[in-house]
Design a protein around this motif. Structure first.
Motif, mmCIF file in Angstrom:
data_model
loop_
_atom_site.group_PDB
_atom_site.id
_atom_site.type_symbol
_atom_site.label_atom_id
_atom_site.label_comp_id
_atom_site.label_asym_id
_atom_site.label_seq_id
_atom_site.Cartn_x
_atom_site.Cartn_y
_atom_site.Cartn_z
ATOM 1 N N THR A 71 0.726 -1.123 0.069
ATOM 2 C CA THR A 71 0.130 -0.095 0.072
ATOM 3 C C THR A 71 0.917 1.153 -0.088
ATOM 4 O O THR A 71 0.890 2.120 -0.751
ATOM 5 N N ASP A 72 1.910 1.289 0.907
ATOM 6 C CA ASP A 72 2.792 2.389 0.932
ATOM 7 C C ASP A 72 3.453 2.743 -0.146
ATOM 8 O O ASP A 72 3.321 3.871 -0.874
ATOM 9 N N LEU A 73 4.105 1.624 -0.815
ATOM 10 C CA LEU A 73 5.016 1.642 -2.194
ATOM 11 C C LEU A 73 3.968 2.482 -3.234
ATOM 12 O O LEU A 73 4.420 3.340 -3.859
ATOM 13 N N ASP A 74 2.894 1.917 -3.368
ATOM 14 C CA ASP A 74 2.077 2.611 -4.596
ATOM 15 C C ASP A 74 1.567 3.780 -4.143
ATOM 16 O O ASP A 74 1.772 4.738 -5.142
ATOM 17 N N ILE A 75 1.265 4.055 -3.054
ATOM 18 C CA ILE A 75 0.896 5.599 -2.666
ATOM 19 C C ILE A 75 1.691 6.492 -3.035
ATOM 20 O O ILE A 75 1.732 7.817 -3.423
ATOM 21 N N PHE A 76 3.165 6.267 -2.508
ATOM 22 C CA PHE A 76 4.139 7.080 -2.477
ATOM 23 C C PHE A 76 4.830 7.218 -3.912
ATOM 24 O O PHE A 76 5.644 8.158 -4.107
ATOM 25 N N GLU A 173 -4.680 14.112 -8.254
ATOM 26 C CA GLU A 173 -3.768 14.806 -7.490
ATOM 27 C C GLU A 173 -4.206 15.105 -5.694
ATOM 28 O O GLU A 173 -3.622 14.656 -5.141
ATOM 29 N N ILE A 174 -5.586 15.532 -6.073
ATOM 30 C CA ILE A 174 -6.046 15.541 -4.583
ATOM 31 C C ILE A 174 -6.100 14.197 -3.785
ATOM 32 O O ILE A 174 -5.803 13.972 -2.504
ATOM 33 N N VAL A 175 -6.740 13.280 -4.534
ATOM 34 C CA VAL A 175 -6.613 11.940 -4.015
ATOM 35 C C VAL A 175 -5.347 11.444 -3.506
ATOM 36 O O VAL A 175 -4.963 11.021 -2.426
ATOM 37 N N ASP A 176 -4.072 11.611 -4.414
ATOM 38 C CA ASP A 176 -2.680 11.349 -3.877
ATOM 39 C C ASP A 176 -2.512 11.713 -2.627
ATOM 40 O O ASP A 176 -1.761 11.474 -1.739
ATOM 41 N N VAL A 177 -2.783 13.316 -2.512
ATOM 42 C CA VAL A 177 -2.395 13.981 -1.244
ATOM 43 C C VAL A 177 -3.103 13.383 -0.086
ATOM 44 O O VAL A 177 -2.662 13.057 0.872
#
Lengths: 211, 212
Positions: A71-76, A173-177
């Motif tokens: 989860t971490d790696l994909d989000i970042f 982009e907002i979802v990424d933040v």
């Protein structure tokens, strides 16, 4: 049986938030590197993490560690169609600053600096806190949204989204933040409650000569 | 069980397949899948070991109430109520007594003490402990610490769990469970808020100056 919980009485503890590298020591015994099962090694995802006590401690629940890490790696790191790496690291640093995770803030403030070249803006976030002006409205809006999302009960609202939109961010982009900031509410709680940061010996020597 | 197939973040966020936000989530497929696997690993594992599913649901129902997220309160409350109805009543009562506003807490770092912020250190009332059980009551106190004042966590808090019968493995799982929920609820809440603003967010013409 002896207590499984370790105090680190003589630890060299950090004084405040910093972009310098910190170590992290566990309060519970990690799985010994030689004792890692095939399932636990697989859950580390990156083999080098077998050297790190934090990940070997989380390997006590390998399924949870594996899913957390992916989860971490994909989000970042998955930047396809989304916001840049620097803004994700900024969201992580701001969340960590708000929750009070000195270790996480050090790693992700340094990453935000590395990705953007804006060391002074990042340092103001650490020194002055989450109300600091971090240089432009996009960054200020990312910090404000991350801070709002850290509140419990949940209080992030439409005004936070409107500010990100006004700063020029699109929905992806907002979802990424939001996900970058949300994820650090996970990471901060593990890092803060299963161990603590320490100043590495090489830096203590340097600071001693500066003082 | 419906939870085996439904994407829980979509469910909590009110996102349906085909929605614009569902497509945005699809562009981070590994994150989407593994947020769901985290739910399965922590709430409904194939082998729950020494941490029964009812205790996992109980912690989740408590944490959802502290976050004040109505859809999550219903979701986790219903799971617990189906699994252990008496416990659901006890957990709800505990959560009612545990409300606070965070993050707060005192810093370990000397340079940050000017930012210390005191707030409640909650644990279950003695009269409420029998209905919860000592082991779960201690876990809920730890969950409250992690939700509201994680910066105050110290080794003594882990020792309290050990004294109540928690093994090192189960402490790691409990910590992951509470910490994961802090993520899951925020991701779903954030998506829900964005969905409520979808028109202005996807239509640049409606937002002055937001051309790109």
């Amino acid at each position: 049986m002896t207590s499984p919980v370790t105090d680190h009485a003589e630890l060299a503890r950090p004084e405040a938030f910093t972009q310098e590298g910190l170590g992290w020591v566990p309060w519970l015994e990690p799985v010994a590197e030689d004792d890692l099962t095939a399932q636990q090694r697989d859950a580390l995802i990156e083999p080098a993490r077998a050297k790190m006590p934090y990940f070997r401690l989380l390997a006590r629940d390998p399924e949870a560690l594996r899913a957390r890490t992916l989860t971490d790696l994909d989000i970042f790191f998955n930047v396809s169609g989304g916001i840049g790496r620097a803004e994700r690291e900024l969201a992580a640093a701001a969340t960590s600053r708000r929750n009070g995770c000195v270790f996480c803030a050090s790693v992700h403030a340094a990453a935000a600096t590395r990705e953007s070249g804006r060391r002074d803006d990042v340092q103001r976030l650490l020194d002055e806190g989450t109300g600091a002006d971090v240089g432009d409205e996009t960054w200020n809006a990312v910090v404000a949204a991350s801070v709002a999302l850290a509140d419990t009960p949940l209080a992030f609202d439409g005004a936070d989204v409107d500010r990100l939109v006004a700063a020029g961010l699109d929905v992806a982009e907002i979802v990424d933040v939001v996900n970058g900031a949300a994820f650090f509410n996970w990471a901060n709680r593990l890092m803060l409650s299963l161990g603590e940061p320490e100043v590495p010996a090489r830096r203590r020597a340097t600071e001693g000569s500066d003082a | 069980m419906t939870t085996a197939s439904a994407d829980i973040i979509d469910l909590l966020a009110g996102i349906r397949p085909g929605d614009a936000l569902s497509r945005v989530r699809d562009s981070r497929e590994q994150a989407r899948e593994n947020a769901q696997r985290s739910f399965e690993a922590l709430l409904e594992p194939a082998d729950p070991g020494s941490l029964p599913v009812a205790e996992r649901y109980a912690v989740a129902a408590f944490v959802a109430e502290l976050h004040g997220f109505p859809q999550a309160v219903s979701f986790y409350g219903d799971l617990l109520d189906d699994e252990a109805p008496a416990l659901a009543v006890a957990v709800h009562a505990a959560a009612e007594s545990a409300r606070a506003s965070g993050p707060y807490g005192r810093y370990r770092e000397p340079g940050l003490r000017s930012e210390d912020l005191d707030g409640p250190h909650w644990s279950a009332e003695p009269a409420a402990v029998p209905a919860l059980g000592e082991r779960l009551a201690t876990a809920l106190a730890h969950a409250h610490l992690l939700v509201f004042r994680p910066r105050e966590a110290r080794p003594e808090h882990l020792r309290a769990l050990v004294s109540a019968g928690w093994s090192a493995d189960d402490i790691v799982t409990l910590s992951q469970l509470v910490a994961f929920l802090a993520f899951q609820l925020r991701s779903a809440w954030g998506l829900r808020v964005i969905a409520g603003h979808a028109v202005s967010a996807v239509d640049p013409a409606s937002v002055e100056g937001a051309s790109s």
